[in-house]
Scaffold this active site. Structure first.
Site, short mmCIF file in Angstrom:
data_model
loop_
_atom_site.label_atom_id
_atom_site.label_comp_id
_atom_site.label_asym_id
_atom_site.label_seq_id
_atom_site.Cartn_x
_atom_site.Cartn_y
_atom_site.Cartn_z
N ASP A 1 0.84 -1.20 0.00
CA ASP A 1 0.00 0.00 0.00
C ASP A 1 0.87 1.25 0.00
O ASP A 1 2.02 1.23 0.46
CB ASP A 1 -0.90 -0.01 1.23
CG ASP A 1 -2.21 0.73 1.02
OD1 ASP A 1 -2.26 1.58 0.11
OD2 ASP A 1 -3.17 0.46 1.76
N GLU B 1 3.24 5.13 -3.74
CA GLU B 1 3.38 6.19 -4.77
C GLU B 1 4.77 6.86 -4.77
O GLU B 1 5.21 7.22 -5.88
CB GLU B 1 2.28 7.25 -4.59
CG GLU B 1 0.91 6.77 -4.94
CD GLU B 1 0.27 5.92 -3.82
OE1 GLU B 1 -0.65 5.14 -4.13
OE2 GLU B 1 0.72 6.01 -2.66
N ASP C 1 -7.98 4.67 -3.64
CA ASP C 1 -9.07 4.99 -2.72
C ASP C 1 -10.12 5.87 -3.40
O ASP C 1 -10.36 7.03 -3.02
CB ASP C 1 -8.51 5.69 -1.48
CG ASP C 1 -7.60 4.77 -0.69
OD1 ASP C 1 -7.69 3.55 -0.88
OD2 ASP C 1 -6.79 5.27 0.10
#
Length: 946
Positions: free
Chosen positions: A552, A555, A629
């Protein structure tokens, strides 16, 4: 044989003149060298065929040719292709393979690409093909670079990863390559003309029309009273709109990052406020204007009282609205933005891009940081071949475990060991299919993020939990972040070894957990740090038996909602250099660390990684990317269709979204009866879409996302979700065969219509239909209470309703019924569709009877692929293919000799042949008439059909 580096021969000057480069022929192309840098800063350039359909272009602001160490392109050996060189006179030289011709202007170095029939595929801009602009970064010189191409106004192009604007065909638009929660940036594009470009740069990049987006005052603005220079901004109490706090002129809406919150009026309380901007604008240009708005909360945009955007996004994760609006020169347009921040943190930024002054449609790549400019041109006879060329460069898409193609259940989050085990038990009790369950974040003690330890109060025995899951034939993944809290022993050890980015800790920025804690991420560009992080994970998580890894926030999202520059600064320096030079590649190296560690730990076991971002080459690391998300809204749902297709055309075959959306509006927490029904329908419709995506996965915030928590058994949403769960498992023989082809044939599961119907001009911009494989045309329902929709049926084929067998002709738009329970799915004539039995997990019934649906009207073929589903032996040739062919004129179905074998293979298969024709009207929901039952032992069988 040679490595992927330039091989120069002796000087062979072909043409030299003042201001023109010296031109050398090499064994694979040409080398151009200028005595002094050109006006665009170029001093040397190489053009090399590395394969018959792949050309590498490298330009440098200096004469020395220094190879780039690419993070995307894998080091490998290529056989020199056979080439023909041609001196075309004073202006041009060319080099040609049996696939592609490259012409180079000897005066300027700009390039044109042709197929072997002389058709122009792509040309660089002949006035400024490329440009270097010197700048400085962290005390060292570097360059902003730009590469410019000219394409036709009607040429559609795609790819570049996953973006959330709903755009599909990017012609005339601007695409920002910057990793961000919900945006996965991959610097590879494909054209409907069957070529692609891999842009070999890891920094922030703009693609398409790369002119800077402008603040709204690039237009002539007028306030609501007609005064020129600004819009009227009104900030007021959301509970009492007459209670106006501030009215002020604003011409630049820029509340884009966390540090911009101070720009709001001091009396503006975000939790209790609304705002609106009113007035009009006038442009000096006629044409489509691109409006780009970054927002969170509720936002409505009106132009001339017409609602052009109506969106919501959670306050802490801003989204993008992007739309084109046709504008006439010097004409006035009323504009109004109505905004409800819906939270104590909110973002709003509005920009505009007027029409380009250029006559040609621009296709440019512009990157912030580089020492060289390098791209690869990839040609093919179709988009599949172009994607194959991309994977030739960046690595094969390794095959995921077979269980990955079954159903995944997840939620944010299972707070205890018991919660997770209860969910698995409920699935098994209800006999509902499930293969994967996912343990999301915060299973650790609150203060120990990054320790990889479990909170023993909530997870007293994680290994026993995993074992119990496995007993029920379910696999389990666990969330692992690159984030580590400052006060943990792990952080201290990593910091001592130089493995940690220091900036976030130096600024002492707190996260949002409990009282707030300081943290940072580990440096994935340091191979020792990658290894250390895997060893930590191996010791504390892998040892407990987890089957897959949810990476997760890669980025990297070191601290949310900072500006672009702050995010880059927080990832600097890396072990390879400045963070700005490598920012977009973080997810690639994060997956590499786990893949390498797993290959060393379990060298014959397939890797399963789920990641929130992507980059060129990620497919070689056993990774799936999900769309981040996103919001639980119908418009966000629709955006996933285009996002998934473009991601797939970026060479990445494994994609999924959070079924139902991740972030939920507050109206669904304690819903009214009306809101409850909308919630159920949204989830049911998304579930229907998800059943046909490469990965079928449910996830999201409260309300809980299990089928039995969404609706009761007597509700149509429940029965619809159960139907599509069962259908997914019935389709596993088809889906897993497609998955096998992603490795063996560089295939793509989720397909835009343009991939299979390139000559049908109607499909170039169809952004709300897709193909699963080449047989199934899927048309999701993304509007609340819609019970039908228009479906475009591509030309060149007839089409059959998947459920009923009703036949339609191609090259037309038809209205298809879409009752609550179903979405329109059609099957192309000539398809051979293997459909198995309902299962609770993918290999529950290994010797299941497979029905072969034969859709008459055209010849067809299908390779039924099988392997052991878990090991890497498929890459060594241990798999089987049962070739199936149908001849329309003779009506003969041939089940051919089985090719290959693998350990544990089922030697004998039972097939039931079902014929679908205009007369039979048989579908998966019909009471089917079986034309023939076949016992197959691996030897060829011919079957006469009628």
């Amino acid at each position: 044989m040679r490595k992927l580096t330039l091989l120069l021969l002796g000087w062979m000057p072909l043409y030299i003149m003042a201001q023109a480069p010296a031109v050398q022929r090499t064994s694979t192309g040409y080398y151009l060298k200028w005595a002094e840098p050109t006006a665009q800063g170029v001093q040397s350039m190489t053009v090399d065929f590395i394969a018959p359909a792949i050309v590498k272009v490298n330009a440098q602001p200096f004469q020395e040719v220094t190879p780039i160490t690419s993070l995307m392109v894998v080091e490998q050996v290529f056989k020199n292709p056979e080439l023909t060189f041609n001196d075309k006179g004073n202006d041009w030289v060319s080099v040609q393979s049996n696939v592609l011709e490259v012409r180079i202007n000897r005066q300027t170095g700009f390039i044109q690409y042709y197929d072997t029939k002389g058709n122009l595929l792509l040309k660089e801009n002949d006035k400024e093909a490329r440009r270097f602009q010197e700048t400085f970064l962290n005390g060292s010189p570097t360059y902003n670079i730009q590469q410019n191409f000219d394409i036709s106004k009607n040429e559609a192009w795609y790819g570049l990863g996953q973006h959330q604007t709903g755009s599909f065909n990017y012609n005339g638009e601007q695409v920002e390559l910057l990793q961000y929660n919900t945006v996965a940036s991959v610097p590879f594009m494909v054209s409907q003309k069957s070529y692609g470009i891999l842009w070999d740069n890891n920094s922030y990049t703009l693609v398409g029309d790369v002119r800077p987006k402008l603040s709204l005052d690039a237009l002539k603005l007028f306030d609501k009273d007609g005064k020129q220079g600004w819009l009227t901004a009104t900030y007021y109490n959301k509970k009492n709109p007459a209670d106006i706090w501030v009215v002020r002129p604003e011409s630049d809406l820029n509340y884009s990052s966390l540090d911009d919150q101070v720009k709001f009026p001091a009396s503006f309380k975000l939790n209790d406020a609304k705002a609106k901007w009113e007035g009009s604008f006038v442009s000096a240009k006629t044409g489509k204007h691109l409006f780009w708005i970054r927002y969170s909360g509720y936002l409505k945009v009106y132009i001339n009282d017409s609602l052009v955007a109506d969106r919501w996004r959670q306050a802490w994760n801003a989204g993008i609205i992007q739309f084109n609006y046709p504008v006439e020169k010097e004409k006035s347009y009323q504009v109004r933005l109505e905004w409800d921040p819906d939270g104590g943190e909110a973002y709003l930024e509005a920009k505009v891009l007027p029409p380009s002054l250029q006559k040609a449609t621009p296709l440019s790549f512009a990157s912030d940081v580089a020492h060289q400019l390098q791209y690869y041109f990839v040609a093919g006879n179709n988009i599949d071949e172009v994607i194959s060329g991309y994977r030739t460069l960046t690595g094969k898409a390794v095959l995921l475990p077979k269980s990955a193609y079954g159903f995944w259940q997840s939620r944010e989050r299972y707070k205890t060991q018991k919660e997770l085990l209860d969910v698995v038990a409920q699935f098994r009790s209800d006999k509902v299919g499930i293969d994967q369950i996912v343990q999301d974040w915060s299973y650790w003690p609150e203060k120990e993020w990054g320790s990889q330890n479990f909170d023993l109060q909530r997870f007293p025995d994680a290994k026993a939990m995993v074992d119990k899951v496995h007993e029920q034939h379910v696999k389990i993944l666990i969330s692992v972040w690159p984030k580590i809290y400052e006060h943990t022993d792990v952080f201290k050890t990593f910091r001592e070894k130089g493995f940690i980015y220091e900036r976030n800790v130096a600024e002492q920025r707190l996260d949002w957990i409990g009282k707030g804690y300081t943290s940072s991420f580990y440096d994935v560009f340091n191979k020792d740090a990658r290894k250390a992080f895997w060893e930590l994970t191996k010791e504390r998580l892998h040892s407990k038996g987890f089957d897959g890894w949810w990476l997760d926030a890669v980025e990297p999202d070191i601290h949310s909602n900072l500006s672009k520059q702050q995010r880059i600064d927080f990832m600097s320096p890396t072990a390879l250099g400045a963070g700005a030079a490598y920012f977009n590649a973080y997810p690639l190296l994060a997956s590499k660390g786990f893949y390498d560690g797993l290959m060393e730990t379990d060298p014959n076991k397939r890797v399963l990684i789920l990641t929130r971002a992507s980059f060129g080459g990620l497919q070689r690391y056993g990774s799936i990317t999900w769309s981040g998300d996103i919001a639980s809204r119908w418009d966000d749902f629709k955006d996933q269709i285009a996002a998934g297709m473009n991601f797939s055309m970026s060479g990445q075959p494994n994609w999924t979204s959070d079924i139902g959306g991740f972030s939920v509006e507050s109206r669904y927490y304690n819903p009214s009866a009306a809101d409850q029904e909308e919630w159920r329908e949204l989830n049911a419709r998304w579930y229907q879409f998800g059943a046909f995506c490469p990965i079928f996965r449910v996830h999201g915030q409260f309300p809980f996302r299990e089928y039995y928590n969404i609706a009761p058994k007597d509700h149509v949403a429940y029965s619809s979700m159960l139907y599509y769960n069962q259908l997914r498992y019935r389709l596993i023989p088809y889906i897993y065969s497609l998955a096998g082809a992603t490795y063996h044939q560089d295939y793509t599961l989720m397909r835009s219509l343009v991939m299979d119907f390139p000559h049908d001009q109607q499909v170039a911009s169809v952004n709300d239909q897709f193909l699963l494989g080449s047989a199934l045309l899927v048309s999701p329902i993304y509007k609340y209470q819609s019970r039908s929709r228009e479906v475009y049926l591509p030309g060149g084929s007839d089409w059959y309703d998947f459920y009923t067998g009703q036949k339609y002709s191609g090259s037309q738009t038809v209205t298809i019924d879409a009752p609550y329970e179903k979405i329109p799915v059609l099957v192309k004539s000539g398809s051979i569709l293997p459909i198995g039995e309902v299962q609770q997990y993918v290999d529950e019934k290994k010797n299941q009877t497979i029905q072969l649906f034969i859709y008459q009207g055209a010849d067809g073929k299908f390779d039924l692929y099988e392997d052991d589903g878990a090991s890497l032996s498929y890459a060594k040739g241990n798999y089987s293919i049962i070739p199936v062919q149908y001849n329309e004129s003779s009506k003969i179905l041939t089940i051919g000799d089985r090719k290959g074998s693998y350990e544990g293979m089922i030697s004998n298969r039972n097939f039931e042949v079902v014929v679908v024709s205009a007369g039979s009207k048989q579908g998966v929901d019909s009471k089917m008439k079986v034309a023939k039952k076949v016992k197959y032992s691996g030897k060829l069988i011919n079957i006469q059909l009628h």
